[in-house]
Design an enzyme around this catalytic site. Structure first.
Site, PDB file in Angstrom:
ATOM      1  N   ASP A 188       0.863  -1.175   0.000  1.00 18.99           N
ATOM      2  CA  ASP A 188       0.000   0.000   0.000  1.00 18.99           C
ATOM      3  C   ASP A 188       0.907   1.235   0.000  1.00 18.99           C
ATOM      4  OD1 ASP A 188      -2.141   1.681  -0.059  1.00 18.99           O
ATOM      5  OD2 ASP A 188      -3.149   0.860   1.691  1.00 18.99           O
TER       6      ASP A 188
HETATM    7  C1  BGC Z   1      -4.963   3.445   0.190  1.00 18.67           C
HETATM    8  C2  BGC Z   1      -5.159   2.441  -0.905  1.00 18.67           C
HETATM    9  C3  BGC Z   1      -4.980   3.076  -2.251  1.00 18.67           C
HETATM   10  C4  BGC Z   1      -3.602   3.712  -2.297  1.00 18.67           C
HETATM   11  C5  BGC Z   1      -3.284   4.352  -3.626  1.00 18.67           C
HETATM   12  C6  BGC Z   1      -3.693   4.249   0.011  1.00 18.67           C
HETATM   13  O1  BGC Z   1      -3.656   5.343   0.874  1.00 18.67           O
HETATM   14  O2  BGC Z   1      -4.936   2.769   1.427  1.00 18.67           O
HETATM   15  O3  BGC Z   1      -6.443   1.863  -0.792  1.00 18.67           O
HETATM   16  O4  BGC Z   1      -5.142   2.128  -3.266  1.00 18.67           O
HETATM   17  O5  BGC Z   1      -3.543   4.713  -1.305  1.00 18.67           O
HETATM   18  O6  BGC Z   1      -3.929   5.537  -3.822  1.00 18.67           O
END
Ligand code: BGC
Length: 746
Positions: free
Chosen positions: A267
């Site tokens: 993530d």
């Molecule tokens: C979130 C994810 C997301 C990623 C990319 C993160 O802060 O937890 O769900 O896909 O950002 O934007």
């Protein structure tokens, strides 16, 4: 599915390319950065073009138009030594330009085929800009409404969650992953992220193995079985080990047990966050721990770029493990056909968006996602909804009556407020300007006495009031939006009470990304509709449902709490040794029998509305549940003797439309197992079916349960079918239904 990751052809192509790559080029494929519109603290890098030319970036995201993605792609394809295309990703969560209802609402349709269609549309629109990877579906189980990200998933149940996971994967990836309008799915956040302590985003999770295996892992496993091309590791620790460095979940379960062949992406900065988690004191250690635990690609942290090659050269990371991670990435790129068609066709981009059939689908999806929570008598003895055609003047009041931006929900992709039609706008086009009065009453979070006063005066001029109240989509729901108070924000409760005090009939339409605790409203307002955040067709869908052209069919996918103190609240809980089910919980404990049970002394234990609940404009009655046998054999179930009488169970219940209108009912099947080595939930959903019935019509609804339904995670730390007593219910929600009983014998 064509382009499946297990295709030997893909392996051969990946292997041939891998053989030509330098260590730095290999590491490059494992590096992912955001360009533009950041969703958190980023790296601040601006040298992507140089890096791409040197083969140092494998994936980019947050680029949202074909011109920009093509520009980067040209550098990768023309200038980098091995011409490996970039994989472009985005948080395509519930639509790209055509914004559908938020995922919690889509799940409330209990209609996987419909959800699959919405994901297909999202894939068509996103791919037209060069995006070939959606960071979706979020398949985290959410049992706590305080957690803001409940809005992004399918609620609290693993069976429904699995069905939704499969629907999204199929929709994004289509019949062929290598079709130019298919995009890779990414099941996230692996795993247990939704169990955040106290509902506080990013907080630690403690999940026992039985609960992990039976509740939190199944939707991920289903996504893998459906062929998801990627999985995203999460931010949280799981039993002390961060999930972005957790070899048990990432290697043992995902790779060894499930045979997953795609990409494990981190993530956003979850690798550098291993330092504050406390399992690494520097970036190199964080990179090593995450990589060796099974994270292939580093989203934004830049730790793989900075440290992986050196870790290999100093013998801390074996190069064969780098090869394996690169294989995962290359296989997905080949499977997508990126090498054959790396560019988006800029001339077709705008025509791919918001097509009339997509808008129609958005309206259908919204209509089917609303959950009618209450519908009691209005003036006269009949229920207030649906509204009669001769309703007179409607006063539409509230901060969300005419707020197109909020209709799009959280994670709005490329959705634009001007694409959304509000409730107010649709009421005006239906009834004419002269018949719709409007007052905002208050903002979502703040309001003035004067505005509230104006709203009360407006209500008094109407024959009926529709109140549009709720949360702010992007500020109060989604990531980093956990709440300790689940009532109406700002002065909305005060507005509600003052409007009800006018004595006018009131319909409350709630816009929210979670259930809200509104005991006063459920007592005093005759009709309440949970509309979630309905997407671009909010207004038209609401008007059709309010006027009865569409009969509500949505049902809750989360237990609706009475007060925040009940959270986490979920129907599939374990019993206690002192269940409170025989005690009148509306009274304070008076004697030892009603005191020393599992209860609150100041609140009922039951939810306001149970999981699976939702009303219709007609009513349904269920006859007793019938079962095909009183005895199942564990051995026959294990060997999958589906045809034998003891190797599967047929469950039937006649369901009758006992009301005056045609309607659709979502029939649910639950079981409970007792006498097992590990305690099982008081009920677990094992099937659902939708039937359409005319007034007075009856249909027999039949379910067949095979081994999966009776498999548990046992005290021997393995999946097993054990001898057990089984209770089965066919019911309209998780709290009703007549039980049928049988035994599983050895
Ligand atoms: C979130 C994810 C997301 C990623 C990319 C993160 O802060 O937890 O769900 O896909 O950002 O934007």
């Amino acid at each position: 599915m064509r382009g499946s990751l297990a295709d030997p052809d893909l392996n051969a192509k990946a292997e041939a390319l891998l053989g030509k790559m330098t260590l730095d080029e290999k590491v490059g494929q494992l590096v992912q950065y955001s360009s533009g519109q950041p969703t958190g603290p980023g790296t601040g890098r601006t040298d992507y073009e140089d890096m791409i030319a040197k083969g140092e970036i494998g994936a980019l995201f947050n680029i949202t138009n074909a011109h920009a993605s093509n520009a980067f792609q040209r550098i990768a394809v023309d200038k980098s030594r091995l011409h490996i295309p970039i994989l472009f990703g985005l948080d395509v969560i519930h639509g790209f330009r055509t914004e559908f209802p938020v995922p919690l609402a889509l799940a409330s349709t209990w209609d996987p085929a419909l959800v699959e269609k919405t994901a297909r549309v999202a894939a068509r629109e996103a791919s037209a800009t060069g995006i070939r990877w959606a960071f979706s579906p979020m398949v985290d189980i959410a049992r706590d409404a305080r957690w803001g990200r409940m809005i992004e998933g399918a609620g609290e149940d693993p069976f429904l969650g699995s069905a939704m996971a499969v629907a999204y994967v199929r929709g994004y990836q289509g019949m062929r992953l290598d079709a130019p309008d298919s995009i890779a799915a990414c099941a996230k956040h692996y795993v247990g992220y939704g169990a955040a302590e106290g509902g506080r985003d990013y907080a630690a999770t403690e999940i026992s193995e039985p609960t992990l295996r039976q509740i939190y892992l199944p939707p991920f496993h289903s996504a893998v079985k459906a062929g998801t091309a990627s999985i995203m590791s999460a931010f949280n620790t799981l039993n002390g080990i961060p999930t972005s460095a957790n070899a048990f979940t990432l290697k043992k379960v995902l790779r060894e047990e499930w045979g997953f062949q795609g990409i494990v992406d981190s993530d956003w900065t979850s690798l550098v966050e291993l330092i504050p988690h406390g399992i690494a004191n520097d970036g190199a250690t964080a990179a090593r721990r995450a990589f060796l635990a099974g994270v292939d690609m580093d989203m934004v942290s830049s730790l793989y770029h900075d440290h992986l090659a050196h870790l290999v050269q100093t013998g801390q990371v074996p190069e064969i493990t780098i090869d394996e991670a690169v294989r995962h990435v290359l296989r997905v790129k080949f499977a997508l056909g990126l090498f054959e068609h790396p560019y988006a066709d800029e001339s077709k981009e705008s025509a791919a968006m918001l097509r009339p059939e997509y808008i129609q689908l958005a309206r259908d999806a919204a209509e089917r996602s609303f959950v009618l929570l209450k519908n009691s008598a209005g003036p006269g003895a009949t229920p207030l909804l649906p509204l009669s055609k001769s309703v007179g003047k409607i006063a539409v009041i509230g901060p969300l009556a005419n707020d197109p931006a909020n209709m799009l929900g959280s994670w709005t992709g490329q959705g634009r407020p001007e694409d959304a039609t509000t409730l107010q706008a649709s009421l005006v086009s239906r009834l004419g300007k002269e018949n719709v009065l409007f007052a905002r009453g208050t903002g979502i979070s703040e309001g003035s006495d004067q505005e509230i006063g104006e709203a009360v005066a407006t209500a008094q001029k109407g024959d009926l009031v529709i109140l549009a109240l709720g949360e702010h989509a992007s500020e109060m729901t989604g990531e980093a939006a956990s709440r300790t108070k689940l009532g109406l924000p700002g002065r909305q409760q005060e507005l509600l009470e003052k409007i009800v005090a006018t004595g006018k009939p009131v319909v409350l339409v709630l816009f929210s990304g979670r259930p809200l605790t509104l005991p006063w409203a459920f007592e005093h307002v005759p009709a309440v509709l949970a509309a979630w955040f309905p997407g671009v067709q909010a207004g038209p869908a609401l008007v059709r449902v309010l006027f009865g052209e569409s009969n509500p069919t949505g049902k809750l996918v989360v237990s609706w709490p009475r007060s925040v103190g009940q959270e986490p609240l979920y129907y599939n809980a374990l019993n206690t040794g002192r269940p409170a089910n025989k005690v009148d919980l509306s009274r304070p404990p008076a004697d030892t029998e009603s005191k020393f049970v599992s209860r609150y002394i100041d609140e009922q234990s039951s939810p306001q509305f149970p999981f699976g609940y939702g009303l219709s404009y007609t009513s349904f009655s269920y006859s007793p549940t019938q079962i095909s046998t009183k005895e199942l054999k564990a051995s026959a179930l294990r060997t999958g003797l589906r045809d034998s009488k003891q190797g599967s169970l047929t469950v039937t219940a006649p369901v009758t439309n006992s009301g005056q209108r045609a309607g659709e009912e979502l029939v649910q099947l639950y079981i409970r197992l007792t006498g097992t080595s590990v305690a099982q939930p008081v009920r677990a959903l094992k099937g659902f079916q939708r039937i359409t019935l005319g007034p007075g019509e009856t249909k027999n609804v039949t379910f067949t349960l095979g081994p999966d339904a009776f498999t548990i995670w046992s005290d021997q730390n393995q999946f097993a079918i054990e001898a057990a007593h089984v209770t089965v219910w066919v019911s309209p929600d998780s709290a009703q239904g007549s039980p049928a009983e049988l035994e599983i014998v050895p």
